[in-house]
Design a protein around this motif. Structure first.
Motif, mmCIF file in Angstrom:
data_model
loop_
_atom_site.group_PDB
_atom_site.id
_atom_site.type_symbol
_atom_site.label_atom_id
_atom_site.label_comp_id
_atom_site.label_asym_id
_atom_site.label_seq_id
_atom_site.Cartn_x
_atom_site.Cartn_y
_atom_site.Cartn_z
ATOM 1 N N ILE A 120 0.855 -1.189 0.000
ATOM 2 C CA ILE A 120 0.000 0.000 0.000
ATOM 3 C C ILE A 120 0.889 1.237 0.000
ATOM 4 C CG2 ILE A 120 -1.846 1.241 1.184
ATOM 5 C CD1 ILE A 120 -2.666 -1.508 0.124
ATOM 6 N N THR A 121 0.625 2.171 -0.907
ATOM 7 C CA THR A 121 1.418 3.384 -1.025
ATOM 8 C C THR A 121 0.546 4.607 -0.757
ATOM 9 O OG1 THR A 121 0.952 3.651 -3.384
ATOM 10 C CG2 THR A 121 2.871 2.305 -2.782
ATOM 11 N N GLN A 122 1.205 5.743 -0.607
ATOM 12 C CA GLN A 122 0.470 6.991 -0.455
ATOM 13 C C GLN A 122 0.267 7.607 -1.838
ATOM 14 O OE1 GLN A 122 1.609 9.563 2.856
ATOM 15 N NE2 GLN A 122 2.783 7.892 3.730
ATOM 16 N N VAL B 150 5.841 -7.558 -14.721
ATOM 17 C CA VAL B 150 4.876 -6.462 -14.684
ATOM 18 C C VAL B 150 4.657 -6.009 -13.246
ATOM 19 C CG1 VAL B 150 2.527 -5.725 -15.243
ATOM 20 C CG2 VAL B 150 3.724 -7.333 -16.744
ATOM 21 N N LEU B 151 4.734 -4.700 -13.045
ATOM 22 C CA LEU B 151 4.413 -4.084 -11.763
ATOM 23 C C LEU B 151 3.060 -3.392 -11.944
ATOM 24 C CD1 LEU B 151 7.905 -2.405 -11.182
ATOM 25 C CD2 LEU B 151 7.207 -4.738 -10.617
ATOM 26 N N TYR B 152 2.055 -3.913 -11.286
ATOM 27 C CA TYR B 152 0.689 -3.413 -11.452
ATOM 28 C C TYR B 152 0.423 -2.332 -10.409
ATOM 29 C CZ TYR B 152 -4.423 -3.527 -11.932
ATOM 30 O OH TYR B 152 -5.742 -3.206 -12.133
ATOM 31 N N LEU B 153 -0.073 -1.190 -10.874
ATOM 32 C CA LEU B 153 -0.214 -0.030 -10.000
ATOM 33 C C LEU B 153 -1.634 0.508 -10.081
ATOM 34 C CD1 LEU B 153 2.371 2.858 -9.928
ATOM 35 C CD2 LEU B 153 -0.034 3.385 -10.271
ATOM 36 N N GLY B 154 -2.209 0.862 -8.958
ATOM 37 C CA GLY B 154 -3.544 1.441 -8.925
ATOM 38 C C GLY B 154 -3.652 2.480 -7.827
ATOM 39 N N THR B 155 -4.719 3.248 -7.865
ATOM 40 C CA THR B 155 -4.942 4.299 -6.873
ATOM 41 C C THR B 155 -6.427 4.420 -6.593
ATOM 42 O OG1 THR B 155 -4.718 6.676 -6.439
ATOM 43 C CG2 THR B 155 -4.970 6.009 -8.728
ATOM 44 N N PHE B 156 -6.760 4.947 -5.416
ATOM 45 C CA PHE B 156 -8.158 5.190 -5.059
ATOM 46 C C PHE B 156 -8.571 6.634 -5.342
ATOM 47 C CE2 PHE B 156 -6.934 1.569 -2.411
ATOM 48 C CZ PHE B 156 -7.973 0.698 -2.675
ATOM 49 N N TYR C 12 -11.686 9.482 -3.711
ATOM 50 C CA TYR C 12 -11.404 10.918 -3.781
ATOM 51 C C TYR C 12 -9.899 11.135 -3.673
ATOM 52 C CZ TYR C 12 -11.297 10.554 1.372
ATOM 53 O OH TYR C 12 -11.027 10.187 2.672
ATOM 54 N N PRO C 13 -9.363 12.175 -4.343
ATOM 55 C CA PRO C 13 -7.907 12.368 -4.393
ATOM 56 C C PRO C 13 -7.268 12.579 -3.027
ATOM 57 C CG PRO C 13 -8.991 13.659 -6.102
ATOM 58 C CD PRO C 13 -10.076 13.112 -5.233
ATOM 59 N N GLY C 14 -7.982 13.247 -2.117
ATOM 60 C CA GLY C 14 -7.409 13.524 -0.808
ATOM 61 C C GLY C 14 -7.183 12.289 0.039
ATOM 62 N N LEU C 15 -7.694 11.139 -0.367
ATOM 63 C CA LEU C 15 -7.469 9.904 0.381
ATOM 64 C C LEU C 15 -5.997 9.531 0.403
ATOM 65 C CD1 LEU C 15 -8.914 7.577 1.879
ATOM 66 C CD2 LEU C 15 -9.111 6.401 -0.314
ATOM 67 N N ARG C 16 -5.276 9.824 -0.694
ATOM 68 C CA ARG C 16 -3.840 9.580 -0.807
ATOM 69 C C ARG C 16 -3.478 8.126 -0.504
ATOM 70 N NH1 ARG C 16 -2.608 11.429 -4.122
ATOM 71 N NH2 ARG C 16 -0.396 11.231 -3.722
ATOM 72 N N LEU C 17 -4.184 7.209 -1.101
ATOM 73 C CA LEU C 17 -3.865 5.793 -0.964
ATOM 74 C C LEU C 17 -3.816 5.154 -2.346
ATOM 75 C CD1 LEU C 17 -5.927 4.493 2.104
ATOM 76 C CD2 LEU C 17 -3.465 4.877 1.975
ATOM 77 N N GLY C 18 -2.778 4.377 -2.593
ATOM 78 C CA GLY C 18 -2.644 3.601 -3.814
ATOM 79 C C GLY C 18 -2.051 2.253 -3.471
ATOM 80 N N TYR C 19 -1.681 1.487 -4.486
ATOM 81 C CA TYR C 19 -1.143 0.158 -4.209
ATOM 82 C C TYR C 19 -0.294 -0.311 -5.373
ATOM 83 C CZ TYR C 19 -5.391 -0.825 -6.901
ATOM 84 O OH TYR C 19 -6.370 -0.806 -7.853
ATOM 85 N N LEU C 20 0.649 -1.178 -5.048
ATOM 86 C CA LEU C 20 1.508 -1.851 -6.012
ATOM 87 C C LEU C 20 1.316 -3.344 -5.856
ATOM 88 C CD1 LEU C 20 5.001 -0.077 -5.893
ATOM 89 C CD2 LEU C 20 3.705 -0.592 -7.966
ATOM 90 N N VAL C 21 1.126 -4.052 -6.978
ATOM 91 C CA VAL C 21 1.148 -5.513 -6.961
ATOM 92 C C VAL C 21 2.469 -5.928 -7.591
ATOM 93 C CG1 VAL C 21 0.022 -7.630 -7.714
ATOM 94 C CG2 VAL C 21 -1.363 -5.616 -7.165
ATOM 95 N N LEU C 22 3.289 -6.594 -6.804
ATOM 96 C CA LEU C 22 4.673 -6.880 -7.180
ATOM 97 C C LEU C 22 4.916 -8.374 -7.330
ATOM 98 C CD1 LEU C 22 5.973 -4.505 -4.443
ATOM 99 C CD2 LEU C 22 6.396 -4.098 -6.866
ATOM 100 N N PRO C 23 5.933 -8.752 -8.098
ATOM 101 C CA PRO C 23 6.352 -10.154 -8.071
ATOM 102 C C PRO C 23 6.676 -10.556 -6.641
ATOM 103 C CG PRO C 23 7.419 -8.992 -9.864
ATOM 104 C CD PRO C 23 6.720 -7.953 -9.041
ATOM 105 N N GLU C 24 6.310 -11.776 -6.279
ATOM 106 C CA GLU C 24 6.439 -12.195 -4.882
ATOM 107 C C GLU C 24 7.868 -12.069 -4.365
ATOM 108 O OE1 GLU C 24 4.385 -15.642 -2.146
ATOM 109 O OE2 GLU C 24 4.005 -15.504 -4.295
ATOM 110 N N ALA C 25 8.857 -12.292 -5.225
ATOM 111 C CA ALA C 25 10.251 -12.229 -4.784
ATOM 112 C C ALA C 25 10.702 -10.812 -4.470
ATOM 113 C CB ALA C 25 11.158 -12.833 -5.853
ATOM 114 N N MET C 26 9.937 -9.797 -4.933
ATOM 115 C CA MET C 26 10.330 -8.402 -4.746
ATOM 116 C C MET C 26 9.552 -7.703 -3.650
ATOM 117 S SD MET C 26 10.451 -7.352 -8.772
ATOM 118 C CE MET C 26 10.803 -5.639 -8.462
#
Length: 476
Positions: free
Chosen positions: A178-180, A307-313, A318-332
């Motif tokens: 989970i990212t900001q 592939v590094l899959y990236l998404g945001t809420f 709403y933009p002020g939530l400031r939460l996103g996410y990365l789906v990464l290869p398990e080894a990383m």
């Protein structure tokens, strides 16, 4: 809009005394009157005076001497510059100058046609506030400390289920960080997977947030033209260096709106494998599709985990939530998790808990369904308002998905003239040319419709149609 309520009397008194101290009217070492004396002199309650003086003491502006009272503290003095001194001229680095050139924002905050802005009027504010209050009130004390888990486990599990079902993403909760927001994810990828000067293939035209993040990391941006099927690597500049990263928005290319078909997705994955590059799949608004079925994610198609899959809420909530996410290869995933904890710090775990519940109990899916229905109506209202211009030759993008349309123009000069007029009409116009790294090959306007009401879209759409038709008369 009602006038702001006056500040409490204690704050007004604090501010008055603070200003006197900072200006030197109450000099260092001077004794303040007692709280009782001040209260009588000012016709205030003693508690009001005490609240003001306690704040001054907490900020180090006054000090208490036992048995003697409160005295003005000795404060450091700031020497004013000589009257004849020259103003400071900042000297930015070459990279800083390049960043500043790409950091222009739409200063006006008019509803139509700001791109990338969701319908905040559609958000279930009361329901969300109840969730937030409960999770902040009941939060475990451990969640308020520093975290190194890459996000709340409950949110990662909820996201994993959602992405598997809705986007055919193949993942387990431990692969999610989970990212900001998306910007933090871009920066983390660049820091961990590239060295300064490495090349990144960027869609042309493309998303300015990704462009600035990778430019800020010292990467060499290689513009790869976009056609009606998204990024076309066959059109990249001759002699382009081998990329370390390939950034794409395949589900709904930003800003053109193109959807990359499966054959080209597979070809892109093959090219990434051949170059040893990582593909960054930014799936920023794939939830909003109106008359076409969603294509499978690149991440789900990949067999080599590049592939590094990236998404945001930001777009779906709403933009002020400031939460996103990365789906990464398990080894990383563990490496990214630890690097994020050290470089950027984690936070907002009670907020993540509220979001996890919002998803698991079905409110998230219901909200998206409502937004999709309303956005379809808002797009239709915009098209209706622009119909006179369309009948006269204005070309609009298909609008099969997303939160904006692109109106094609003949030249950048036409963009400039319409934007100048739009400011006077209180309409936000985003020129297509600003999304290019190099010289723009196309001119147009990116018309966001999601964040405006149908009435506002009608008003702004009619204005734009009239303005465009007037320009056409001048051309002829």
């Amino acid at each position: 809009m009602s006038a702001a309520a006056p500040a409490p009397l204690s704050h007004q008194l604090y501010r008055l005394l603070r200003d006197w101290i900072q200006r030197g009217e109450l000099g260092a070492g001077r004794r303040l009157p007692s709280s009782r004396r001040l209260a009588r002199a000012l016709s205030l309650g003693r508690n009001t005076v005490l609240a003001a003086t306690e704040r001054l003491a907490a900020e180090g502006l006054v000090e208490s001497r036992p048995g003697a009272g409160l005295f003005v503290a000795t404060l450091p003095t700031v020497t004013a510059p000589p009257p004849a001194s020259a103003p400071l001229t900042p000297h930015f680095s070459r990279r800083g100058k390049a960043l500043v050139e790409r950091c222009a924002t739409l200063s006006e905050h008019y509803q139509a046609f700001a791109p990338g802005v969701p319908g905040l009027d559609l958000f279930p504010h009361a329901q969300w506030q109840r969730l937030l209050r409960r999770h902040y009130r009941q939060t475990d004390e451990a969640l308020l400390a520093y975290q190194t888990g890459g996000g709340l486990p409950a949110l990662k599990a909820a996201l994993c289920d959602y992405l598997t079902l809705s986007r055919a993403v193949r993942c387990r909760p431990q692969q999610i960080v989970i990212t900001q927001g998306a910007q933090q994810a871009f920066e983390l990828i660049a820091q961990l997977l590239t060295d300064q000067g490495d090349s990144v293939w960027m869609e042309e035209p493309g998303y300015g947030g990704a462009q600035t993040a990778f430019l800020g990391a010292g990467l060499a941006l290689t513009p790869v033209p976009v056609d009606e099927y998204g990024m076309n690597s066959a059109l990249r500049p001759p002699g382009s260096p081998s990329p370390a990263l390939i950034y794409v928005t395949p589900s709904h290319q930003y800003p053109s709106g193109a959807t990359m078909p499966v054959p080209r997705r597979l070809m892109l994955l093959e090219q990434a494998e051949a170059h040893g590059a990582w593909v960054i799949e930014d799936d920023y608004d794939s939830e909003f599709r109106y008359d076409i079925a969603p294509a499978p994610s690149l991440q789900g198609l990949s067999t080599t985990a590049r592939v590094l899959y990236l998404g945001t809420f930001s777009k779906v909530l709403y933009p002020g939530l400031r939460l996103g996410y990365l789906v990464l290869p398990e080894a990383m995933a563990d490496t990214f998790r630890l690097a994020q904890a050290r470089l950027q710090r984690e936070g907002h775990y009670p907020l993540q808990a509220a979001l996890a519940e919002f998803i698991t109990r079905g409110d998230f899916a219901r909200h998206i369904a409502r937004m999709r229905k309303q956005y379809r109506r808002r797009q239709a209202r915009l098209r209706e308002a622009l119909a006179p211009a369309v009948a006269a030759g204005l070309v609009l993008s298909s609008g099969h998905a997303g939160m904006h349309l692109v109106a094609e123009l003949q030249s950048v000069d036409e963009e400039i003239r319409l934007i100048e007029q739009a400011r006077l009409a209180r309409v936000t116009l985003s020129p297509l040319s600003r999304y290019y790294l190099g010289a723009p090959r196309r001119a147009g306007l990116v018309l966001g419709y999601a964040g405006a009401t149908e009435e506002e879209l009608s008003r702004a759409g009619h204005w734009l149609a009239t303005a465009w038709l007037a320009l056409g008369q001048q051309r002829s």
